[in-house]
Design an enzyme around this catalytic site. Structure first.
Site, short mmCIF file in Angstrom:
data_model
loop_
_atom_site.label_atom_id
_atom_site.label_comp_id
_atom_site.label_asym_id
_atom_site.label_seq_id
_atom_site.Cartn_x
_atom_site.Cartn_y
_atom_site.Cartn_z
N HIS A 124 41.60 70.54 8.60
CA HIS A 124 40.44 70.62 7.72
C HIS A 124 39.28 69.89 8.36
O HIS A 124 39.49 68.89 9.06
CB HIS A 124 40.76 69.99 6.35
CG HIS A 124 39.79 70.42 5.30
ND1 HIS A 124 38.59 69.78 5.09
CD2 HIS A 124 39.83 71.45 4.42
CE1 HIS A 124 37.94 70.39 4.12
NE2 HIS A 124 38.67 71.42 3.69
N GLU A 172 44.99 76.05 1.66
CA GLU A 172 45.33 77.47 1.81
C GLU A 172 46.83 77.72 1.88
O GLU A 172 47.31 78.77 1.48
CB GLU A 172 44.66 78.04 3.07
CG GLU A 172 43.17 77.85 3.13
CD GLU A 172 42.42 78.75 2.18
OE1 GLU A 172 43.02 79.15 1.17
OE2 GLU A 172 41.26 79.05 2.44
N1 ACO Z 1 46.24 74.80 14.39
C1 ACO Z 1 46.15 74.45 15.69
N2 ACO Z 1 45.19 73.66 16.18
C2 ACO Z 1 44.27 73.21 15.33
C3 ACO Z 1 44.31 73.52 13.95
C4 ACO Z 1 45.34 74.35 13.49
N3 ACO Z 1 45.44 74.72 12.22
N4 ACO Z 1 43.26 72.93 13.33
C5 ACO Z 1 42.58 72.27 14.28
N5 ACO Z 1 43.19 72.45 15.49
C6 ACO Z 1 42.76 71.91 16.77
C7 ACO Z 1 41.43 72.52 17.15
O1 ACO Z 1 41.61 73.72 17.90
C8 ACO Z 1 40.79 71.43 17.97
O2 ACO Z 1 41.32 71.52 19.27
P1 ACO Z 1 40.36 71.27 20.57
O3 ACO Z 1 39.85 69.87 20.39
O4 ACO Z 1 41.30 71.47 21.73
O5 ACO Z 1 39.28 72.31 20.46
C9 ACO Z 1 41.35 70.15 17.34
O6 ACO Z 1 42.53 70.52 16.63
C10 ACO Z 1 40.40 69.50 16.37
O7 ACO Z 1 39.96 70.44 15.43
P2 ACO Z 1 39.04 69.99 14.21
O8 ACO Z 1 37.76 69.39 14.71
O9 ACO Z 1 39.87 69.22 13.26
O10 ACO Z 1 38.77 71.40 13.58
P3 ACO Z 1 37.47 71.91 12.82
O11 ACO Z 1 36.90 70.84 11.94
O12 ACO Z 1 36.56 72.60 13.75
O13 ACO Z 1 38.13 73.05 11.97
C11 ACO Z 1 39.51 74.18 10.48
C12 ACO Z 1 38.75 72.87 10.75
C13 ACO Z 1 38.56 75.34 10.74
C14 ACO Z 1 39.98 74.23 9.05
C15 ACO Z 1 40.71 74.24 11.45
O14 ACO Z 1 41.58 73.18 11.19
C16 ACO Z 1 41.45 75.57 11.41
O15 ACO Z 1 41.04 76.52 12.06
N6 ACO Z 1 42.56 75.66 10.59
C17 ACO Z 1 43.27 76.89 10.44
C18 ACO Z 1 42.52 77.82 9.49
C19 ACO Z 1 42.60 77.35 8.05
O16 ACO Z 1 43.63 76.92 7.57
N7 ACO Z 1 41.43 77.47 7.35
C20 ACO Z 1 41.29 77.09 5.93
C21 ACO Z 1 40.57 75.80 5.80
S1 ACO Z 1 40.57 75.19 4.16
C22 ACO Z 1 39.24 75.91 3.37
O17 ACO Z 1 38.29 76.32 3.94
C23 ACO Z 1 39.29 76.04 1.94
#
Ligand code: ACO
Length: 376
Positions: free
Chosen positions: A255, A313
């Site tokens: 998140h 989710e």
């Molecule tokens: N699976 C694998 N890797 C992940 C995930 C995940 N679910 N979430 C974050 N990461 C990774 C990112 O790729 C990033 O890697 P990098 O540094 O090598 O690029 C690292 O962890 C840090 O990411 P964050 O800065 O925490 O992610 P960001 O804030 O950009 O995104 C998000 C948050 C979009 C929710 C992300 O965690 C994600 O894509 N999750 C999966 C999709 C999802 O569940 N979406 C629903 C969100 S809840 C809502 O909107 C109601």
């Protein structure tokens, strides 16, 4: 293109405060969500959808008399226009995805004053989703039943059957838990549109477009697909490792704001547990818990110290599946809860009446000279 460059540009506007609001507060470090003064755990599961909506619009809980009037008023606006139905029939013939149909049909709600539009949108969106879903399946829409509450009526319009008390409670818990959530992407879109002195209908249509994306509201379908793909607990590690190895994100985890478990995940997990133990596929529920445990372990390995946790989710998928909703309706159903927050933010933004117009940092070239076509 630099993040946190000298001009103050922050990619993704992380930590940028874009509004003052009385509607909700998200504390990502503590894992706390407050909705109009109430911790989400206190509100969701107790309040009906109508009470949550009233609270968001009026900043106080209604008394018995007021809620009755409010309920009636909302129920009286559930009908949608012929033009909306005609649009839905036309796009159903093209098998347009539900969120796209919802975005288009929301745009057909007649404009004509904020109060009117807010009521018509909140009351009408469930009718649109349910009618469209039935059209897609080749069935006739079921007319709304004004004697039923907002959540019960949605399930009724989908199936033609009055839902059980347990189903209604589970859906109300869900709708309340997702009703508002700080300055999320779709809410920001809605506020930006209203800030131009445009109407609530346009704001909600825009917000639906933003919610659809897989990084926002589009994740629960894929989250459940992964559980089905895994099929048995023993395969969880292999399948999830493969996905991470391919650079895929695990849907339902991580998140932007929460660094601990999303409090809504807890609320929904409790509701899902209640639902599945009384009436549901216990095996699937057990499998989902195993998948969650394995995913959290692998994500800690994958991004040590990032503390990627279960988000709303994952349990949305389980809860809505337990309510026998098809995956195609997960994100549209999210919209039916979040429209309470969108419209409440529209009212707040309208009262503020200040155009949202940030700056951008130009990183292109300057002073280029025009070359005629034949010289390029
Ligand atoms: N699976 C694998 N890797 C992940 C995930 C995940 N679910 N979430 C974050 N990461 C990774 C990112 O790729 C990033 O890697 P990098 O540094 O090598 O690029 C690292 O962890 C840090 O990411 P964050 O800065 O925490 O992610 P960001 O804030 O950009 O995104 C998000 C948050 C979009 C929710 C992300 O965690 C994600 O894509 N999750 C999966 C999709 C999802 O569940 N979406 C629903 C969100 S809840 C809502 O909107 C109601």
């Amino acid at each position: 293109m630099g993040e946190n460059s000298g001009t103050g540009f922050v990619a993704g506007l992380e930590d940028v405060v874009a509004a003052e609001t009385r509607l909700s507060s998200v504390d990502g470090e503590a894992g706390e969500l407050t909705i109009a003064g109430f911790p989400v755990e206190e509100l969701a599961g107790r309040a009906s959808f109508e009470e949550v909506l009233y609270l968001l619009w009026n900043d106080e809980l209604p008394d018995a008399g007021r809620i009755e009037d409010f309920r009636k008023e909302l129920a009286g606006r559930r009908g949608v226009s012929l033009a909306t139905f005609e649009l839905l029939r036309a796009v159903a013939a093209e098998k347009v995805p539900v969120m796209d149909a919802l975005r288009m049909a929301a745009g057909t709600v007649r404009t004509g004053g904020d109060d009117e539009e807010a009521m018509a949108l909140v009351a009408g969106l469930p009718t649109i989703v349910a009618a469209y879903w039935r059209m897609l399946g080749g069935e006739e829409p079921v007319a709304p039943e004004s004697g039923l509450g907002h959540a019960a009526n949605y399930l009724y319009m989908l199936t033609g059957e009055v839902p059980s008390v347990e189903f209604v409670r589970a859906l109300e818990t869900y709708l309340g838990a997702v009703s508002d959530h700080g300055m999320n992407a779709s809410t920001f879109v809605a506020r930006t549109i209203v800030s131009t002195r445009s109407d609530f209908v346009s704001a909600v249509a825009g917000a639906i477009g933003a919610l659809k994306g897989p990084l926002h509201g589009g994740a629960p379908g894929p989250a459940l697909e992964v559980v089905f793909e895994i099929g048995e607990a023993g395969r969880a590690e292999e399948v999830l490792r493969e996905k991470l190895g391919r650079g895929e994100r695990l849907m339902g985890f991580g998140h932007r704001i929460y660094r601990v478990r999303d409090p809504r995940a807890d609320v929904l997990a409790n509701a899902a547990e209640r639902l599945y133990t009384t009436d549901g596929d216990k095996e699937l529920y057990g499998l989902a818990l195993e998948v969650e445990k394995t995913a959290l372990r692998l994500l800690e390995e994958h991004k040590p110290g990032r503390n990627l946790q279960t988000n709303v989710e994952f349990y949305t998928a389980l809860l809505l599946h337990g309510l026998r909703l098809p995956a195609e309706l997960f994100t549209p159903t999210f919209a039916l809860g979040r429209v309470a927050g969108w419209t409440a933010h529209c009212f707040e933004q309208r009262a503020l009446d200040r155009l949202i117009r940030p700056q951008s940092e130009y990183v292109g070239e300057k002073d280029k000279r025009w070359a005629p076509l034949e010289e390029r």
